[in-house]
Design a protein around this motif. Structure first.
Motif, PDB file in Angstrom:
ATOM      1  N   VAL A 159      14.360   2.316  10.284  1.00 26.31           N
ATOM      2  CA  VAL A 159      13.190   1.729  10.943  1.00 26.31           C
ATOM      3  C   VAL A 159      13.122   0.240  10.601  1.00 26.31           C
ATOM      4  O   VAL A 159      13.175  -0.121   9.426  1.00 26.31           O
ATOM      5  N   PRO A 160      13.002  -0.627  11.584  1.00 29.43           N
ATOM      6  CA  PRO A 160      12.937  -2.066  11.292  1.00 29.43           C
ATOM      7  C   PRO A 160      11.725  -2.428  10.438  1.00 29.43           C
ATOM      8  O   PRO A 160      10.709  -1.722  10.420  1.00 29.43           O
ATOM      9  N   ASP A 178       8.357  -0.570   2.247  1.00 27.02           N
ATOM     10  CA  ASP A 178       7.924   0.697   2.848  1.00 27.02           C
ATOM     11  C   ASP A 178       6.790   0.434   3.842  1.00 27.02           C
ATOM     12  O   ASP A 178       6.779   0.965   4.953  1.00 27.02           O
ATOM     13  N   TYR A 179       5.840  -0.380   3.420  1.00 34.13           N
ATOM     14  CA  TYR A 179       4.680  -0.647   4.282  1.00 34.13           C
ATOM     15  C   TYR A 179       5.085  -1.349   5.569  1.00 34.13           C
ATOM     16  O   TYR A 179       4.516  -1.102   6.638  1.00 34.13           O
ATOM     17  N   GLN A 180       6.067  -2.251   5.493  1.00 37.05           N
ATOM     18  CA  GLN A 180       6.526  -2.923   6.716  1.00 37.05           C
ATOM     19  C   GLN A 180       7.076  -1.901   7.717  1.00 37.05           C
ATOM     20  O   GLN A 180       6.791  -1.972   8.920  1.00 37.05           O
ATOM     21  N   VAL A 211       3.584   2.351  13.436  1.00 34.38           N
ATOM     22  CA  VAL A 211       2.266   2.302  14.068  1.00 34.38           C
ATOM     23  C   VAL A 211       2.313   1.418  15.318  1.00 34.38           C
ATOM     24  O   VAL A 211       1.804   1.789  16.382  1.00 34.38           O
ATOM     25  N   ASP A 212       2.938   0.240  15.203  1.00 33.83           N
ATOM     26  CA  ASP A 212       3.064  -0.654  16.354  1.00 33.83           C
ATOM     27  C   ASP A 212       3.784   0.035  17.514  1.00 33.83           C
ATOM     28  O   ASP A 212       3.371  -0.071  18.681  1.00 33.83           O
ATOM     29  N   THR A 213       4.865   0.742  17.190  1.00 37.07           N
ATOM     30  CA  THR A 213       5.671   1.409  18.221  1.00 37.07           C
ATOM     31  C   THR A 213       4.843   2.440  18.985  1.00 37.07           C
ATOM     32  O   THR A 213       4.866   2.481  20.228  1.00 37.07           O
ATOM     33  N   TYR A 214       4.105   3.254  18.265  1.00 34.34           N
ATOM     34  CA  TYR A 214       3.356   4.340  18.920  1.00 34.34           C
ATOM     35  C   TYR A 214       2.095   3.820  19.617  1.00 34.34           C
ATOM     36  O   TYR A 214       1.687   4.361  20.651  1.00 34.34           O
ATOM     37  N   ARG A 215       1.522   2.751  19.089  1.00 36.22           N
ATOM     38  CA  ARG A 215       0.387   2.125  19.783  1.00 36.22           C
ATOM     39  C   ARG A 215       0.860   1.569  21.131  1.00 36.22           C
ATOM     40  O   ARG A 215       0.160   1.680  22.147  1.00 36.22           O
TER      41      ARG A 215
END
Length: 425
Positions: free
Chosen positions: A178-179, A204-206, A212-216
């Motif tokens: 995951v980027p 990890d948080y990045q 979250v950005d992807t699914y939003r």
């Protein structure tokens, strides 16, 4: 019923964290209503206040989506002490919520609360349980349609936060794909409340926020998320909890459901148990997850390996192997079961889901051990858990090598676990 040495303190924590019918896990660090936390908390409330236990579950389903998903966070009231808040999720639900879910302990909790209501003669129990039963059934339908579209009999997580085991070593390889780029400014609040050495790393948080950005960007549409997901793991912990919760809904359906609902739940249960049974690995003496993107088993040892015991009755060889493996994980520990065993290169006894012991995980594992006839081992794990809480306090989690309390303090589900597990020891 025995009175526990710190029961008054446990009840006081639930009262302190009560926000008007729902309970926050702990003040400031987690200032909203969390999905699986509330399910365990409801079972704790059922020890002494069945009506309040029902209310916990009712407030949680206020956040249920029209498609049946019960989100992992319901933002009933604003707070600036947690990131990411509702502005980041952007779910546009009638009640602000996150856009992902968490382990579906809800059905297990509902049966527990219903049985406590019957035992105490609580008025209106059947009516309240029936409404919540329908919410649970809608949730289980969502799980099988949205998170097992290929009919594997295994439900998948699309974000590590959904597992409840956010930074588990089980996700390391899958998460590494995951980027780290995000379109959301990351404003971590957790490390202002808890030492950074006990929390997930910034990297990890990045990756968490990238997801979250992807699914939003998918508008939180399940089919679009499934297609776009750069992280997709068929999780035995999630599948096992869903299977056990389905069995508990089958029990409730005998008195509260229709014949069609009973048949539907029976089909769900068979599908999940068949899928779960196929994840046993004799060479490892445990169950393993499946990375759907890489098409490979995830063999990193974590507590998820034993959660299937809560749903499956193992044959004698499997039972003996699984209990011997748990004993190996407990060897040399002051309190077990560690979320990652000490013999693993990934073991960090103080960092969140990379080693510490969680009372609610032990609760699930011990329920599974009892289902499989290992009463003595279950009681031993429960005794060490209760002792750790009495010695260190109602902490979020515990160092298995020392028993030291870690993470947030005055933690609601630890208080609930103390009251429930303490009555078994």
């Amino acid at each position: 019923m025995n009175t526990l040495p710190k029961e008054e303190a446990a009840r006081a924590i639930l009262a302190r964290n009560d926000r008007g019918g729902y309970t926050v896990p702990t003040d400031r660090l987690y200032p909203f209503q969390w999905n699986w936390d509330s399910a365990f908390v409801a079972m704790g409330f059922a020890v002494f206040d069945v009506a309040r236990a029902y209310r916990e579950l009712e407030r949680l389903v206020e956040g249920q989506w029209d498609d049946g998903m019960i989100p992992h966070i319901v933002f009933h009231a604003p707070s600036d002490t947690y990131f990411p808040g509702p502005d980041v999720w952007g779910t546009r639900h009638r009640v602000p919520t996150s856009g992902i879910t968490q382990p579906p302990v809800f059905g297990m909790a509902l049966r527990h609360v219903h049985e406590a209501a019957l035992a105490s003669g609580t008025a209106g129990a059947a009516e309240r349980t029936t409404v919540l039963f329908q919410a649970a059934l809608r949730s289980h339908r969502w799980w099988l349609s949205a998170r097992d579209p290929d009919g594997l009999g295994l439900v998948s997580i699309l974000h590590p936060w959904e597992s409840g085991s956010d930074n588990s070593p089980a996700w390391d390889q899958a998460l590494a794909r995951v980027p780290t780029t995000t379109t959301t400014a990351i404003r971590r609040k957790d490390t202002g409340h808890v030492d950074a050495s006990m929390r997930p790393r910034d990297e990890d948080y990045q990756r968490f926020i990238h997801l979250v950005d992807t699914y939003r960007d998918c508008g939180w549409d399940p089919a679009r998320q499934w297609a776009a997901a750069p992280f997709k793991v068929a999780d035995v912990q999630m599948t096992a909890i869903l299977a056990r919760a389905t069995a508990d809904l089958i029990y409730l359906a005998e008195s509260l459901g229709t014949d069609d609902e009973k048949a539907e739940l029976a089909r769900m249960h068979a599908r999940l148990c068949d899928g779960l049974a196929g994840r046993w690995r004799p060479a490892l003496s445990r169950f393993v997850d499946l990375d759907l993107i890489a098409g490979r088993d995830i063999e990193e040892p974590t507590q998820a390996a034993f959660i299937p015991l809560v749903a499956l009755e193992l044959d004698a060889a499997q039972r003996d192997a699984a209990t011997a493996e748990i004993e190996r994980w407990l060897d040399g520990m002051v309190v077990g079961v560690p979320s990652t065993p000490a013999f693993s290169p990934a073991f960090e006894p103080k960092r969140y889901w990379r080693g510490p012991v969680w009372a609610v995980v032990n609760w699930l594992i011990c329920d599974g051990l009892r289902l499989n006839g290992a009463e003595d081992l279950a009681r031993r794990i429960e005794r060490t858990t209760v002792r750790a809480i009495e010695n260190a306090g109602f902490c979020e989690y515990f160092d298995p090598t020392t028993g030291e309390g870690l993470g947030g303090d005055t933690f609601s589900w630890t208080a609930a676990a103390y009251m429930v597990l303490g009555r078994r020891t």
